[in-house]
Design a protein around this motif. Structure first.
Motif, PDB file in Angstrom:
ATOM      1  N   THR A 143      -4.648 -13.309   9.947  1.00 51.66           N
ATOM      2  CA  THR A 143      -4.275 -13.161  11.351  1.00 51.66           C
ATOM      3  C   THR A 143      -3.014 -12.319  11.491  1.00 51.66           C
ATOM      4  O   THR A 143      -2.918 -11.483  12.401  1.00 51.66           O
ATOM      5  N   MET A 144      -2.040 -12.521  10.595  1.00 49.40           N
ATOM      6  CA  MET A 144      -0.808 -11.723  10.648  1.00 49.40           C
ATOM      7  C   MET A 144      -1.110 -10.230  10.557  1.00 49.40           C
ATOM      8  O   MET A 144      -0.473  -9.421  11.210  1.00 49.40           O
ATOM      9  N   PHE A 145      -2.092  -9.897   9.719  1.00 49.93           N
ATOM     10  CA  PHE A 145      -2.449  -8.500   9.528  1.00 49.93           C
ATOM     11  C   PHE A 145      -3.532  -8.037  10.514  1.00 49.93           C
ATOM     12  O   PHE A 145      -3.863  -6.856  10.553  1.00 49.93           O
ATOM     13  N   GLY A 146      -4.104  -8.969  11.268  1.00 53.22           N
ATOM     14  CA  GLY A 146      -5.096  -8.619  12.277  1.00 53.22           C
ATOM     15  C   GLY A 146      -6.517  -8.513  11.768  1.00 53.22           C
ATOM     16  O   GLY A 146      -7.364  -7.901  12.416  1.00 53.22           O
TER      17      GLY A 146
ATOM     18  N   ILE B  99      -9.319  -2.223   2.992  1.00 57.08           N
ATOM     19  CA  ILE B  99      -8.237  -1.337   3.411  1.00 57.08           C
ATOM     20  C   ILE B  99      -7.281  -1.144   2.241  1.00 57.08           C
ATOM     21  O   ILE B  99      -6.784  -2.128   1.681  1.00 57.08           O
ATOM     22  N   PRO B 100      -6.983   0.078   1.844  1.00 57.79           N
ATOM     23  CA  PRO B 100      -6.035   0.306   0.739  1.00 57.79           C
ATOM     24  C   PRO B 100      -4.662  -0.291   1.077  1.00 57.79           C
ATOM     25  O   PRO B 100      -4.236  -0.254   2.237  1.00 57.79           O
ATOM     26  N   SER B 101      -3.979  -0.819   0.068  1.00 55.83           N
ATOM     27  CA  SER B 101      -2.692  -1.480   0.312  1.00 55.83           C
ATOM     28  C   SER B 101      -1.689  -0.545   0.980  1.00 55.83           C
ATOM     29  O   SER B 101      -0.892  -0.987   1.816  1.00 55.83           O
ATOM     30  N   GLU B 102      -1.719   0.740   0.650  1.00 58.30           N
ATOM     31  CA  GLU B 102      -0.758   1.658   1.266  1.00 58.30           C
ATOM     32  C   GLU B 102      -0.963   1.781   2.768  1.00 58.30           C
ATOM     33  O   GLU B 102      -0.049   2.173   3.497  1.00 58.30           O
ATOM     34  N   ASP B 103      -2.148   1.420   3.269  1.00 60.50           N
ATOM     35  CA  ASP B 103      -2.409   1.450   4.712  1.00 60.50           C
ATOM     36  C   ASP B 103      -2.023   0.149   5.407  1.00 60.50           C
ATOM     37  O   ASP B 103      -2.015   0.092   6.633  1.00 60.50           O
ATOM     38  N   ARG B 104      -1.725  -0.892   4.640  1.00 59.75           N
ATOM     39  CA  ARG B 104      -1.333  -2.174   5.229  1.00 59.75           C
ATOM     40  C   ARG B 104       0.179  -2.332   5.340  1.00 59.75           C
ATOM     41  O   ARG B 104       0.659  -3.320   5.881  1.00 59.75           O
ATOM     42  N   TYR B 105       0.937  -1.370   4.789  1.00 60.26           N
ATOM     43  CA  TYR B 105       2.396  -1.417   4.813  1.00 60.26           C
ATOM     44  C   TYR B 105       2.939  -0.105   5.344  1.00 60.26           C
ATOM     45  O   TYR B 105       2.275   0.927   5.273  1.00 60.26           O
ATOM     46  N   THR B 106       4.180  -0.134   5.828  1.00 56.51           N
ATOM     47  CA  THR B 106       4.848   1.120   6.149  1.00 56.51           C
ATOM     48  C   THR B 106       5.112   1.841   4.833  1.00 56.51           C
ATOM     49  O   THR B 106       5.041   1.236   3.752  1.00 56.51           O
ATOM     50  N   LYS B 107       5.425   3.136   4.892  1.00 56.02           N
ATOM     51  CA  LYS B 107       5.675   3.897   3.660  1.00 56.02           C
ATOM     52  C   LYS B 107       6.784   3.256   2.835  1.00 56.02           C
ATOM     53  O   LYS B 107       6.644   3.109   1.624  1.00 56.02           O
TER      54      LYS B 107
ATOM     55  N   TYR C 241      12.149 -11.801   0.298  1.00 54.97           N
ATOM     56  CA  TYR C 241      12.442 -10.420   0.658  1.00 54.97           C
ATOM     57  C   TYR C 241      11.677 -10.113   1.939  1.00 54.97           C
ATOM     58  O   TYR C 241      10.804 -10.867   2.356  1.00 54.97           O
ATOM     59  N   GLU C 242      12.035  -9.003   2.575  1.00 47.30           N
ATOM     60  CA  GLU C 242      11.384  -8.639   3.829  1.00 47.30           C
ATOM     61  C   GLU C 242      10.522  -7.401   3.634  1.00 47.30           C
ATOM     62  O   GLU C 242      10.844  -6.534   2.824  1.00 47.30           O
ATOM     63  N   ILE C 243       9.420  -7.373   4.367  1.00 47.36           N
ATOM     64  CA  ILE C 243       8.532  -6.215   4.359  1.00 47.36           C
ATOM     65  C   ILE C 243       8.175  -5.877   5.799  1.00 47.36           C
ATOM     66  O   ILE C 243       8.327  -6.699   6.703  1.00 47.36           O
ATOM     67  N   GLU C 244       7.690  -4.677   5.974  1.00 48.05           N
ATOM     68  CA  GLU C 244       7.171  -4.271   7.277  1.00 48.05           C
ATOM     69  C   GLU C 244       5.711  -3.898   7.075  1.00 48.05           C
ATOM     70  O   GLU C 244       5.387  -3.047   6.245  1.00 48.05           O
ATOM     71  N   ILE C 245       4.838  -4.577   7.789  1.00 50.17           N
ATOM     72  CA  ILE C 245       3.402  -4.344   7.649  1.00 50.17           C
ATOM     73  C   ILE C 245       2.866  -3.555   8.827  1.00 50.17           C
ATOM     74  O   ILE C 245       3.485  -3.488   9.888  1.00 50.17           O
ATOM     75  N   VAL C 246       1.697  -2.974   8.604  1.00 52.13           N
ATOM     76  CA  VAL C 246       0.963  -2.298   9.669  1.00 52.13           C
ATOM     77  C   VAL C 246      -0.312  -3.107   9.888  1.00 52.13           C
ATOM     78  O   VAL C 246      -1.141  -3.238   8.994  1.00 52.13           O
ATOM     79  N   ARG C 247      -0.423  -3.655  11.081  1.00 53.45           N
ATOM     80  CA  ARG C 247      -1.604  -4.466  11.399  1.00 53.45           C
ATOM     81  C   ARG C 247      -2.819  -3.570  11.608  1.00 53.45           C
ATOM     82  O   ARG C 247      -2.708  -2.359  11.739  1.00 53.45           O
ATOM     83  N   LYS C 248      -3.976  -4.180  11.630  1.00 56.80           N
ATOM     84  CA  LYS C 248      -5.235  -3.453  11.809  1.00 56.80           C
ATOM     85  C   LYS C 248      -5.206  -2.576  13.063  1.00 56.80           C
ATOM     86  O   LYS C 248      -5.701  -1.452  13.059  1.00 56.80           O
TER      87      LYS C 248
ATOM     88  N   THR D 154      -0.109  -1.794  15.080  1.00 56.63           N
ATOM     89  CA  THR D 154       1.230  -2.307  15.385  1.00 56.63           C
ATOM     90  C   THR D 154       1.931  -2.721  14.097  1.00 56.63           C
ATOM     91  O   THR D 154       1.292  -3.019  13.090  1.00 56.63           O
ATOM     92  N   ARG D 155       3.252  -2.725  14.162  1.00 57.25           N
ATOM     93  CA  ARG D 155       4.054  -3.087  13.000  1.00 57.25           C
ATOM     94  C   ARG D 155       4.643  -4.471  13.198  1.00 57.25           C
ATOM     95  O   ARG D 155       4.932  -4.877  14.314  1.00 57.25           O
ATOM     96  N   ARG D 156       4.817  -5.148  12.075  1.00 59.57           N
ATOM     97  CA  ARG D 156       5.381  -6.501  12.122  1.00 59.57           C
ATOM     98  C   ARG D 156       6.275  -6.675  10.892  1.00 59.57           C
ATOM     99  O   ARG D 156       5.924  -6.258   9.802  1.00 59.57           O
ATOM    100  N   HIS D 157       7.425  -7.310  11.106  1.00 64.99           N
ATOM    101  CA  HIS D 157       8.342  -7.613  10.003  1.00 64.99           C
ATOM    102  C   HIS D 157       8.037  -9.013   9.498  1.00 64.99           C
ATOM    103  O   HIS D 157       7.891  -9.956  10.287  1.00 64.99           O
TER     104      HIS D 157
END
Length: 138
Positions: A77-80, A90-98, A121-128, A131-134
């Motif tokens: 759900t967090m990732f949509g 979905i490739p992992s590089e597409d689920r996270y910011t660069k 630690y903190e990450i920034e993800i890219v949802r389906k 949108t971005r989420r920390h």
């Protein structure tokens, strides 16, 4: 024994039986058949799976290579995403910011070399939906 006509030996047997029942009740552990090891293992695995599946916290289990082996509904759900197959497509590089993906690669390489990594630690993800989420990760 409710009848008054019981013999002394019958009364002694009934008293012994009642004492045993009182001890059982006082111990709080009723007598029950023992589970077999496979049954206990199956029940334990079922309980563990249910705890992960029903957790409000996102849980993801990954391989050493960083591949998702399991993601609970909260993580999806967090990732949509609706299910793990959709997530894994979905490739992992597409689920996270660069930047977060580069940090992910760096952490993975350090773990492979046996180096300790900070947690949390903190990450920034890219949802389906893009949108971005920390997120804070442990």
């Amino acid at each position: 024994m409710t009848e008054k006509s019981g013999t002394q030996s019958e009364l002694l047997k009934e008293i012994a039986s009642l004492k045993a029942r009182v001890r059982e009740l006082e111990s709080g552990i009723p007598e029950r058949p023992q589970e077999t090891v496979p049954e206990a293992l199956r029940r334990s695995e079922e309980n563990f799976r249910r705890c992960l599946d029903e957790s409000p916290l996102g849980v993801r289990i990954v391989s050493e290579e960083g591949n998702t082996l399991y993601a609970n509904p909260a993580a999806l759900t967090m990732f949509g995403y609706q299910d793990a197959r959709e997530w894994q497509a979905i490739p992992s590089e597409d689920r996270y910011t660069k930047q977060s993906h580069a940090e992910f690669i760096d952490r993975r390489e350090k773990r492979r070399r046996g180096e300790d990594q900070p947690s949390p630690y903190e990450i920034e993800i890219v949802r389906k939906d893009g949108t971005r989420r920390h997120l804070r990760v442990w």
